[in-house]
Design a protein around this motif. Structure first.
Motif, PDB file in Angstrom:
ATOM      1  N   SER A  16     -21.850 -73.433  68.159  1.00 54.31           N
ATOM      2  CA  SER A  16     -21.365 -73.616  69.524  1.00 54.31           C
ATOM      3  C   SER A  16     -22.039 -72.645  70.486  1.00 54.31           C
ATOM      4  N   LEU A  17     -22.142 -73.070  71.719  1.00 57.43           N
ATOM      5  CA  LEU A  17     -22.705 -72.227  72.777  1.00 57.43           C
ATOM      6  C   LEU A  17     -21.810 -71.032  73.056  1.00 57.43           C
ATOM      7  N   CYS A  18     -20.511 -71.229  72.879  1.00 57.51           N
ATOM      8  CA  CYS A  18     -19.538 -70.171  73.145  1.00 57.51           C
ATOM      9  C   CYS A  18     -19.781 -68.966  72.243  1.00 57.51           C
ATOM     10  N   PHE A  19     -20.115 -69.204  70.981  1.00 56.02           N
ATOM     11  CA  PHE A  19     -20.343 -68.117  70.033  1.00 56.02           C
ATOM     12  C   PHE A  19     -21.458 -67.196  70.523  1.00 56.02           C
ATOM     13  N   TYR A  20     -22.562 -67.778  70.966  1.00 61.15           N
ATOM     14  CA  TYR A  20     -23.694 -66.974  71.404  1.00 61.15           C
ATOM     15  C   TYR A  20     -23.461 -66.349  72.776  1.00 61.15           C
ATOM     16  N   SER A  21     -22.674 -67.001  73.612  1.00 64.89           N
ATOM     17  CA  SER A  21     -22.379 -66.391  74.907  1.00 64.89           C
ATOM     18  C   SER A  21     -21.419 -65.219  74.754  1.00 64.89           C
ATOM     19  N   LEU A  22     -20.679 -65.163  73.660  1.00 66.11           N
ATOM     20  CA  LEU A  22     -19.868 -63.978  73.368  1.00 66.11           C
ATOM     21  C   LEU A  22     -20.657 -62.937  72.590  1.00 66.11           C
ATOM     22  N   LEU A  23     -21.584 -63.381  71.773  1.00 65.14           N
ATOM     23  CA  LEU A  23     -22.353 -62.460  70.934  1.00 65.14           C
ATOM     24  C   LEU A  23     -23.387 -61.671  71.735  1.00 65.14           C
ATOM     25  N   LEU A  24     -24.015 -62.305  72.689  1.00 66.93           N
ATOM     26  CA  LEU A  24     -25.089 -61.667  73.451  1.00 66.93           C
ATOM     27  C   LEU A  24     -24.639 -60.436  74.244  1.00 66.93           C
ATOM     28  N   PRO A  25     -23.534 -60.475  74.986  1.00 63.62           N
ATOM     29  CA  PRO A  25     -23.130 -59.265  75.706  1.00 63.62           C
ATOM     30  C   PRO A  25     -22.750 -58.111  74.786  1.00 63.62           C
ATOM     31  N   VAL A  26     -22.375 -58.405  73.550  1.00 66.54           N
ATOM     32  CA  VAL A  26     -22.038 -57.346  72.605  1.00 66.54           C
ATOM     33  C   VAL A  26     -23.305 -56.795  71.951  1.00 66.54           C
ATOM     34  N   THR A  78     -31.585 -56.534  82.389  1.00 70.00           N
ATOM     35  CA  THR A  78     -30.264 -55.975  82.103  1.00 70.00           C
ATOM     36  C   THR A  78     -29.194 -56.576  82.987  1.00 70.00           C
ATOM     37  N   VAL A  79     -29.570 -57.083  84.129  1.00 67.98           N
ATOM     38  CA  VAL A  79     -28.601 -57.753  84.992  1.00 67.98           C
ATOM     39  C   VAL A  79     -28.563 -59.245  84.671  1.00 67.98           C
ATOM     40  N   LEU A  80     -29.707 -59.823  84.391  1.00 73.18           N
ATOM     41  CA  LEU A  80     -29.808 -61.261  84.218  1.00 73.18           C
ATOM     42  C   LEU A  80     -29.190 -61.762  82.912  1.00 73.18           C
ATOM     43  N   VAL A  81     -29.396 -61.053  81.818  1.00 79.45           N
ATOM     44  CA  VAL A  81     -28.899 -61.514  80.515  1.00 79.45           C
ATOM     45  C   VAL A  81     -27.371 -61.563  80.469  1.00 79.45           C
ATOM     46  N   PRO A  82     -26.636 -60.518  80.887  1.00 78.05           N
ATOM     47  CA  PRO A  82     -25.176 -60.654  80.886  1.00 78.05           C
ATOM     48  C   PRO A  82     -24.669 -61.731  81.841  1.00 78.05           C
ATOM     49  N   LEU A  83     -25.340 -61.914  82.972  1.00 75.10           N
ATOM     50  CA  LEU A  83     -24.914 -62.960  83.899  1.00 75.10           C
ATOM     51  C   LEU A  83     -25.119 -64.351  83.308  1.00 75.10           C
ATOM     52  N   MET A 106     -45.183 -64.346  83.473  1.00 73.69           N
ATOM     53  CA  MET A 106     -44.973 -62.922  83.638  1.00 73.69           C
ATOM     54  C   MET A 106     -43.526 -62.599  83.299  1.00 73.69           C
ATOM     55  N   LEU A 107     -43.349 -61.561  82.505  1.00 69.59           N
ATOM     56  CA  LEU A 107     -42.007 -61.143  82.102  1.00 69.59           C
ATOM     57  C   LEU A 107     -41.314 -60.361  83.213  1.00 69.59           C
ATOM     58  N   PRO A 108     -40.019 -60.594  83.396  1.00 65.38           N
ATOM     59  CA  PRO A 108     -39.293 -59.788  84.380  1.00 65.38           C
ATOM     60  C   PRO A 108     -39.141 -58.352  83.882  1.00 65.38           C
ATOM     61  N   SER A 109     -38.864 -57.453  84.804  1.00 66.86           N
ATOM     62  CA  SER A 109     -38.741 -56.049  84.435  1.00 66.86           C
ATOM     63  C   SER A 109     -37.436 -55.800  83.683  1.00 66.86           C
ATOM     64  N   LEU A 110     -37.321 -54.637  83.072  1.00 68.83           N
ATOM     65  CA  LEU A 110     -36.143 -54.294  82.279  1.00 68.83           C
ATOM     66  C   LEU A 110     -34.868 -54.240  83.119  1.00 68.83           C
ATOM     67  N   PRO A 111     -34.867 -53.633  84.325  1.00 68.09           N
ATOM     68  CA  PRO A 111     -33.632 -53.669  85.121  1.00 68.09           C
ATOM     69  C   PRO A 111     -33.210 -55.086  85.497  1.00 68.09           C
ATOM     70  N   THR A 112     -34.181 -55.956  85.722  1.00 67.05           N
ATOM     71  CA  THR A 112     -33.848 -57.344  86.029  1.00 67.05           C
ATOM     72  C   THR A 112     -33.220 -58.021  84.819  1.00 67.05           C
TER      73      THR A 112
END
Length: 71
Positions: A39-49, A9-14, A1-7
């Motif tokens: 590198s993992l760093c590249f995607y951890s910076l790219l995702l919040p943007v 929006t909090v979970l992905v940046p964290l 089961m997929l989490p809801s959108l508000p979940t």
């Protein structure tokens, strides 16, 4: 089961912030190592943007469709 959108929006940046801290603690060449797409760093910076940009353009498109339909 997929989490809801508000979940998501909090979970992905964290999770990306946790990945950023992890790569900062593990990688010796942290600031310079973020330029490689392997590198993992590249995607951890790219995702919040990327997510706010996607949400903005999704809402912009939705608003354009709403305005076009009602005029």
């Amino acid at each position: 089961m997929l989490p809801s959108l508000p979940t998501l929006t909090v979970l992905v940046p964290l999770l990306s912030l946790a990945g950023l801290f992890y790569s900062a603690s593990v990688d010796e060449s942290f600031p310079q190592g973020c330029t490689s797409t392997n590198s993992l760093c590249f995607y951890s910076l790219l995702l919040p943007v990327t997510i706010p940009v996607y949400v903005f353009f999704h809402l912009w498109t939705w608003m354009g469709i709403k305005l076009f339909r009602h005029n």
